[in-house]
Design a protein around this motif. Structure first.
Motif, PDB file in Angstrom:
ATOM      1  N   TRP A 150      12.638 -37.919  25.762  1.00  0.00           N
ATOM      2  CA  TRP A 150      13.952 -37.966  26.628  1.00  0.00           C
ATOM      3  C   TRP A 150      15.022 -37.454  25.764  1.00  0.00           C
ATOM      4  O   TRP A 150      15.256 -38.077  24.599  1.00  0.00           O
ATOM      5  CB  TRP A 150      14.035 -39.313  27.183  1.00  0.00           C
ATOM      6  N   ASN A 151      16.075 -36.680  26.346  1.00  0.00           N
ATOM      7  CA  ASN A 151      17.379 -36.710  25.576  1.00  0.00           C
ATOM      8  C   ASN A 151      18.011 -38.101  25.618  1.00  0.00           C
ATOM      9  O   ASN A 151      17.898 -38.760  26.592  1.00  0.00           O
ATOM     10  CB  ASN A 151      18.075 -35.633  26.441  1.00  0.00           C
ATOM     11  N   PRO A 152      18.485 -38.151  24.633  1.00  0.00           N
ATOM     12  CA  PRO A 152      19.230 -39.554  24.205  1.00  0.00           C
ATOM     13  C   PRO A 152      20.678 -39.960  25.158  1.00  0.00           C
ATOM     14  O   PRO A 152      20.749 -41.099  25.239  1.00  0.00           O
ATOM     15  CB  PRO A 152      19.783 -39.781  22.754  1.00  0.00           C
ATOM     16  N   ARG A 153      21.237 -38.886  26.025  1.00  0.00           N
ATOM     17  CA  ARG A 153      22.302 -39.106  26.665  1.00  0.00           C
ATOM     18  C   ARG A 153      22.302 -38.636  27.841  1.00  0.00           C
ATOM     19  O   ARG A 153      22.865 -39.042  29.060  1.00  0.00           O
ATOM     20  CB  ARG A 153      23.618 -38.284  25.752  1.00  0.00           C
ATOM     21  N   HIS A 154      21.269 -37.669  28.308  1.00  0.00           N
ATOM     22  CA  HIS A 154      21.191 -37.137  29.502  1.00  0.00           C
ATOM     23  C   HIS A 154      19.860 -37.662  30.142  1.00  0.00           C
ATOM     24  O   HIS A 154      18.800 -37.194  29.701  1.00  0.00           O
ATOM     25  CB  HIS A 154      21.261 -35.619  29.710  1.00  0.00           C
ATOM     26  N   ASP A 156      18.183 -37.057  32.762  1.00  0.00           N
ATOM     27  CA  ASP A 156      17.118 -36.347  33.512  1.00  0.00           C
ATOM     28  C   ASP A 156      16.783 -34.998  32.779  1.00  0.00           C
ATOM     29  O   ASP A 156      15.748 -34.586  33.068  1.00  0.00           O
ATOM     30  CB  ASP A 156      17.941 -35.441  34.682  1.00  0.00           C
ATOM     31  N   VAL A 157      16.993 -35.150  31.370  1.00  0.00           N
ATOM     32  CA  VAL A 157      16.707 -34.068  30.591  1.00  0.00           C
ATOM     33  C   VAL A 157      15.785 -34.141  29.385  1.00  0.00           C
ATOM     34  O   VAL A 157      15.720 -35.763  28.936  1.00  0.00           O
ATOM     35  CB  VAL A 157      17.888 -33.701  29.714  1.00  0.00           C
ATOM     36  N   PHE A 158      14.488 -33.723  29.100  1.00  0.00           N
ATOM     37  CA  PHE A 158      13.594 -34.151  27.993  1.00  0.00           C
ATOM     38  C   PHE A 158      13.185 -32.640  27.574  1.00  0.00           C
ATOM     39  O   PHE A 158      12.928 -31.748  28.051  1.00  0.00           O
ATOM     40  CB  PHE A 158      12.311 -34.937  28.514  1.00  0.00           C
ATOM     41  N   ALA A 159      12.534 -33.002  26.194  1.00  0.00           N
ATOM     42  CA  ALA A 159      11.853 -31.739  25.671  1.00  0.00           C
ATOM     43  C   ALA A 159      10.562 -31.886  25.372  1.00  0.00           C
ATOM     44  O   ALA A 159       9.943 -33.175  25.311  1.00  0.00           O
ATOM     45  CB  ALA A 159      12.486 -31.587  24.345  1.00  0.00           C
ATOM     46  N   SER A 160       9.459 -31.010  25.507  1.00  0.00           N
ATOM     47  CA  SER A 160       8.199 -31.114  25.064  1.00  0.00           C
ATOM     48  C   SER A 160       7.724 -30.095  24.038  1.00  0.00           C
ATOM     49  O   SER A 160       8.157 -29.087  24.174  1.00  0.00           O
ATOM     50  CB  SER A 160       7.473 -30.902  26.504  1.00  0.00           C
ATOM     51  N   ALA A 161       6.963 -30.584  23.163  1.00  0.00           N
ATOM     52  CA  ALA A 161       6.313 -29.678  22.106  1.00  0.00           C
ATOM     53  C   ALA A 161       4.889 -29.604  22.168  1.00  0.00           C
ATOM     54  O   ALA A 161       4.288 -30.443  22.554  1.00  0.00           O
ATOM     55  CB  ALA A 161       6.499 -30.462  20.767  1.00  0.00           C
ATOM     56  N   SER A 162       4.441 -28.229  22.164  1.00  0.00           N
ATOM     57  CA  SER A 162       2.842 -27.724  22.391  1.00  0.00           C
ATOM     58  C   SER A 162       2.335 -27.086  21.363  1.00  0.00           C
ATOM     59  O   SER A 162       2.939 -26.291  20.702  1.00  0.00           O
ATOM     60  CB  SER A 162       3.137 -27.123  23.766  1.00  0.00           C
ATOM     61  N   GLY A 163       0.967 -27.107  21.500  1.00  0.00           N
ATOM     62  CA  GLY A 163       0.220 -26.101  20.593  1.00  0.00           C
ATOM     63  C   GLY A 163       0.359 -24.685  20.942  1.00  0.00           C
ATOM     64  O   GLY A 163      -0.263 -23.738  20.217  1.00  0.00           O
ATOM     65  N   ASP A 164       1.065 -24.515  22.147  1.00  0.00           N
ATOM     66  CA  ASP A 164       1.323 -22.904  22.440  1.00  0.00           C
ATOM     67  C   ASP A 164       2.579 -22.524  21.660  1.00  0.00           C
ATOM     68  O   ASP A 164       3.149 -21.246  21.863  1.00  0.00           O
ATOM     69  CB  ASP A 164       1.490 -22.651  23.866  1.00  0.00           C
ATOM     70  N   THR A 166       5.634 -23.489  21.288  1.00  0.00           N
ATOM     71  CA  THR A 166       6.923 -23.488  22.010  1.00  0.00           C
ATOM     72  C   THR A 166       7.328 -24.787  22.245  1.00  0.00           C
ATOM     73  O   THR A 166       6.347 -25.974  22.387  1.00  0.00           O
ATOM     74  CB  THR A 166       6.915 -22.804  23.310  1.00  0.00           C
ATOM     75  N   VAL A 167       8.570 -25.158  22.240  1.00  0.00           N
ATOM     76  CA  VAL A 167       9.338 -26.307  22.767  1.00  0.00           C
ATOM     77  C   VAL A 167       9.847 -25.822  24.407  1.00  0.00           C
ATOM     78  O   VAL A 167      10.668 -25.023  24.122  1.00  0.00           O
ATOM     79  CB  VAL A 167      10.260 -26.824  21.750  1.00  0.00           C
ATOM     80  N   ARG A 168       9.671 -26.660  25.184  1.00  0.00           N
ATOM     81  CA  ARG A 168      10.393 -26.615  26.486  1.00  0.00           C
ATOM     82  C   ARG A 168      11.519 -27.686  26.838  1.00  0.00           C
ATOM     83  O   ARG A 168      10.917 -28.786  26.497  1.00  0.00           O
ATOM     84  CB  ARG A 168       9.559 -26.190  27.740  1.00  0.00           C
ATOM     85  N   ILE A 169      12.498 -27.140  27.215  1.00  0.00           N
ATOM     86  CA  ILE A 169      13.528 -28.190  27.677  1.00  0.00           C
ATOM     87  C   ILE A 169      13.428 -28.191  29.331  1.00  0.00           C
ATOM     88  O   ILE A 169      13.520 -27.256  30.172  1.00  0.00           O
ATOM     89  CB  ILE A 169      15.071 -27.805  27.252  1.00  0.00           C
ATOM     90  N   THR A 178      14.002 -25.370  31.958  1.00  0.00           N
ATOM     91  CA  THR A 178      15.244 -24.589  31.981  1.00  0.00           C
ATOM     92  C   THR A 178      15.306 -23.889  30.618  1.00  0.00           C
ATOM     93  O   THR A 178      16.309 -22.960  30.329  1.00  0.00           O
ATOM     94  CB  THR A 178      16.440 -25.544  32.098  1.00  0.00           C
ATOM     95  N   MET A 179      14.587 -24.179  29.640  1.00  0.00           N
ATOM     96  CA  MET A 179      14.750 -23.198  28.346  1.00  0.00           C
ATOM     97  C   MET A 179      13.117 -23.201  27.798  1.00  0.00           C
ATOM     98  O   MET A 179      12.540 -24.389  27.804  1.00  0.00           O
ATOM     99  CB  MET A 179      15.675 -24.068  27.575  1.00  0.00           C
ATOM    100  N   ILE A 180      13.113 -22.311  26.899  1.00  0.00           N
ATOM    101  CA  ILE A 180      11.864 -21.976  26.087  1.00  0.00           C
ATOM    102  C   ILE A 180      12.368 -21.729  24.818  1.00  0.00           C
ATOM    103  O   ILE A 180      12.862 -20.568  24.663  1.00  0.00           O
ATOM    104  CB  ILE A 180      10.893 -20.979  26.789  1.00  0.00           C
ATOM    105  N   ILE A 181      11.920 -22.171  23.904  1.00  0.00           N
ATOM    106  CA  ILE A 181      12.094 -22.048  22.664  1.00  0.00           C
ATOM    107  C   ILE A 181      11.022 -21.851  21.679  1.00  0.00           C
ATOM    108  O   ILE A 181       9.894 -22.635  21.570  1.00  0.00           O
ATOM    109  CB  ILE A 181      12.859 -23.187  21.931  1.00  0.00           C
TER     110      ILE A 181
END
Length: 310
Positions: A150-154, A156-164, A166-169, A178-181
């Protein structure tokens, strides 16, 4: 933050990735122990112990009930434990929706009413304590999801890290990410948000590096930290200093970093004799670190001291 979560260091017992076949075929009994130092130099005593029939990959304190703990289990289950009840009355709940190992758990620090779990089944699930099933399943990753935070301030927002790779927001109010890094060229095993800048996130990868990103402009990382010899298994930003983070690796070391300076490596500890798979920082005592590894040991020490010192 809940009272207990800000005053107790929880041991994180986890298995490395991928799980060796020799261990995958065993039914392991893992004891999840909770310890509470009265001050950095005080003896550590066990508060509670719960046996599970398979490995425990991660733990998360409830932010709304100071005696409740969420456990991510290798058999695909998510279990809730209540320290106010005897071991025979635990777990108080067991969820069985993930179809493969559950690799991480994280409680919402802002809303305090929900938690996330991520799994090798390529999904992230959102849960609340008052529902018998998950609230929502997030499925966009193409491979195992190793971490969701989870984001520490928002709220409803979190990030996920994967074996693919990418990080997704995500925003839980939106239908998809909402975002793919594309953060690394190899599997990403962990991520964490900066506690003082809600736009900064760090990723740890099998490529042995840690990268720090600003989600407002993520074409290139704002910092790349090299120093581990093997895959970086876990990382945590400091709850006390904006510029500090700690990491652990399959090279059996724990490193403290200052990502804002050129010579970023602050400290390196080589106290583990097997893979180091869990690391955390105390939110109560600045500089108090904890780590665990495949050597079946948990170390708690003050930065700058020898973790092996009695």
């Amino acid at each position: 933050m809940a009272t207990l979560s800000s005053s107790v260091l929880s041991t994180r017992i986890a298995l490395p990735l991928p799980l060796p076949k020799t261990l995958a075929s065993l039914e392991m009994v893992v004891s999840t122990s909770l310890t509470s130092p009265q001050h950095p130099g005080a003896p550590i005593t066990e508060l509670a112990s719960f046996d599970t029939a398979d490995g425990v990959y991660d733990l998360a304190w409830s932010e709304s009930h100071d005696s409740i703990l969420v456990a991510a289990i290798a058999d695909g289950s998510v279990k809730l434990y209540d320290l106010a009840l005897p071991p025979t009355s635990n777990p108080i709940r067991s969820f069985h929706e993930h179809t493969r190992e559950v690799h991480s758990a994280d409680y919402n620090p802002v809303r305090r009413d929900s938690f996330l779990t991520s799994s090798w089944d390529d999904t992230v699930k959102l849960w609340t304590l008052d529902r018998p099933t998950s609230v929502r399943t997030f499925k966009e990753h193409a491979y195992c999801v190793y971490s969701s935070v989870w984001n520490p301030r928002h709220s409803d927002v979190f990030a996920s890290a994967s074996g693919d790779c990418t990080v997704r927001i995500w925003d839980v109010r939106e239908p998809g990410s909402t975002m793919i890094i594309p953060a690394h060229e190899f599997e990403i095993l962990a991520c964490d948000w900066n506690k003082y800048d809600d736009c900064v996130i760090a990723t740890a990868s099998v490529d042995k590096s840690i990268k720090v990103w600003d989600v407002r402009s993520y074409r290139v990382p704002i910092s790349v930290l090299n120093g581990h010899g093997y895959a970086v298994r876990k990382l945590k930003f400091s709850p006390h200093r904006q510029n500090l983070m700690v990491s652990c690796s399959y090279d059996m070391t724990v490193c403290l970093w200052d990502y804002m300076v050129e010579d970023a490596l602050v400290s390196r500890y080589d106290h583990h004799t097997e893979f180091a798979v869990g690391v955390d920082m105390s939110v109560l005592v600045e500089g108090l670190l904890a780590s665990t590894g495949w050597d079946e040991l948990v170390y708690v020490w003050q930065n700058g001291t020898d973790p092996r010192a009695p």
